[in-house]
Design a protein around this motif. Structure first.
Motif, short mmCIF file in Angstrom:
data_model
loop_
_atom_site.label_atom_id
_atom_site.label_comp_id
_atom_site.label_asym_id
_atom_site.label_seq_id
_atom_site.Cartn_x
_atom_site.Cartn_y
_atom_site.Cartn_z
N PRO A 67 -0.61 48.82 99.87
CA PRO A 67 0.20 49.98 99.47
C PRO A 67 1.55 50.04 100.18
O PRO A 67 2.55 50.46 99.58
CB PRO A 67 -0.69 51.17 99.85
N VAL A 68 1.60 49.62 101.43
CA VAL A 68 2.87 49.63 102.15
C VAL A 68 3.81 48.57 101.58
O VAL A 68 5.01 48.81 101.38
CB VAL A 68 2.65 49.40 103.66
N LEU A 69 3.28 47.39 101.27
CA LEU A 69 4.10 46.35 100.66
C LEU A 69 4.63 46.82 99.30
O LEU A 69 5.79 46.57 98.96
CB LEU A 69 3.30 45.06 100.50
N ALA A 70 3.79 47.52 98.55
CA ALA A 70 4.22 48.03 97.25
C ALA A 70 5.36 49.05 97.42
O ALA A 70 6.29 49.10 96.61
CB ALA A 70 3.04 48.68 96.53
N ALA A 71 5.29 49.85 98.48
CA ALA A 71 6.37 50.80 98.75
C ALA A 71 7.66 50.06 99.09
O ALA A 71 8.76 50.45 98.65
CB ALA A 71 5.98 51.73 99.89
N TRP A 72 7.55 48.96 99.83
CA TRP A 72 8.74 48.17 100.14
C TRP A 72 9.32 47.53 98.89
O TRP A 72 10.55 47.38 98.76
CB TRP A 72 8.41 47.09 101.18
N VAL A 73 8.48 47.13 97.95
CA VAL A 73 8.98 46.58 96.68
C VAL A 73 9.87 47.63 95.99
O VAL A 73 10.97 47.33 95.52
CB VAL A 73 7.81 46.17 95.77
N LEU A 74 9.39 48.86 95.95
CA LEU A 74 10.18 49.94 95.35
C LEU A 74 11.50 50.12 96.10
O LEU A 74 12.56 50.30 95.48
CB LEU A 74 9.38 51.24 95.38
#
Length: 271
Positions: free
Chosen positions: A40-47
């Protein structure tokens, strides 16, 4: 929560998790943030890197981890600095970041980006209320301490050096070298050294160049205008790897095109 101003070029960057991981070291050379193992944190960084700053902030907080707070804080900082037009809202956002970062610091005192976000947010809050007023309120000492702590914990933290360099330059510009040095520990030679170290650690940074250029003008005036202009021109020609870098590059291009900057250059050429 009110909707944030959108990144004007939503399709320019299209990272996915794998692509972001492959570019991670290049994208995070400035803040030394480690590649997260939490999906989930990596997904937030993608955004974040694709320019969806409000969604990145929300996803970072929803992750429920301190690493997620870092994404949320940096997303808020970038939005407030480059995209938010309302000064009162901008100041509120910087204070929100400072408060969240303070919570991180209490639980993770060895987290360099908790200290960095705390110092960065308070530095820009200070600019909004006036540096002199912020110094009188004791905010300056908090900025300096937090950024120095970030560098002590992460010696390769280029961005903390850059913001600390801005602090030294702005204090000297507002209260003078004598009071700035005696009261706040601000020194011209330290400011210049911090910017030079920043560019050694992160030579491709457009923002580091523009901040260095502004500091040169604050500290040494028209004598360094040619060098400052060259730094802005280099920043304007840089190749941004993500949305945040794009906004910094675009800011340099806009500044070069202003009549005020042209007047400065003309004055410097005659001196």
């Amino acid at each position: 929560m009110a909707r944030w101003t959108l990144f004007p070029y939503p399709h320019r960057y299209q990272y996915d998790s794998a692509g972001l991981a492959a570019q991670w070291l290049n994208l995070h050379r400035g803040d030394a943030e480690p590649l997260p193992s939490d999906a989930p944190v990596l997904a937030a960084w993608v955004l974040f890197h694709n320019g969806h700053f409000q969604q990145a902030m929300e996803a970072g907080l929803a992750a429920g981890t301190f690493a997620g707070i870092t994404v949320a804080n940096l997303s808020t900082i970038i939005h407030a600095r480059y995209l938010e037009k309302r000064e009162r809202t901008r100041q509120e956002l910087f204070l929100e970041v400072a408060e969240r970062a303070q919570i991180q610091i209490q639980s993770q005192p060895d987290n360099p980006n908790a200290w960095y976000c705390h110092g960065y947010a308070l530095q820009h809050y200070s600019q909004g209320i006036s540096v002199a007023k912020a110094l009188a309120q004791g905010v300056g000492n908090k900025v300096k301490h937090s950024l120095e702590r970030a560098i002590a914990l992460a010696p390769a933290h280029a961005d903390a050096r850059m913001v600390l360099g801005v602090f030294h330059a702005e204090v000297i510009d507002k209260v003078g070298p004598l009071i700035g040095g005696m009261t706040y520990g601000a020194k011209k030679d330290v400011a210049l050294r911090l910017f030079q170290e920043t560019l050694q650690l992160q030579p491709e940074s457009a923002l580091a160049r523009t901040e260095y250029a502004d500091a040169l003008i604050m500290l040494e005036g028209s004598a360094r205008m040619a060098e400052a202009t060259a730094l802005y021109e280099q920043a304007a020609r840089s190749t941004p790897l993500d949305a945040a870098q794009y906004l910094a590059t675009e800011m340099a291009q806009t500044e070069l095109a202003t009549e005020e900057y042209g007047d400065w250059v003309a004055m410097a050429s005659k001196s």
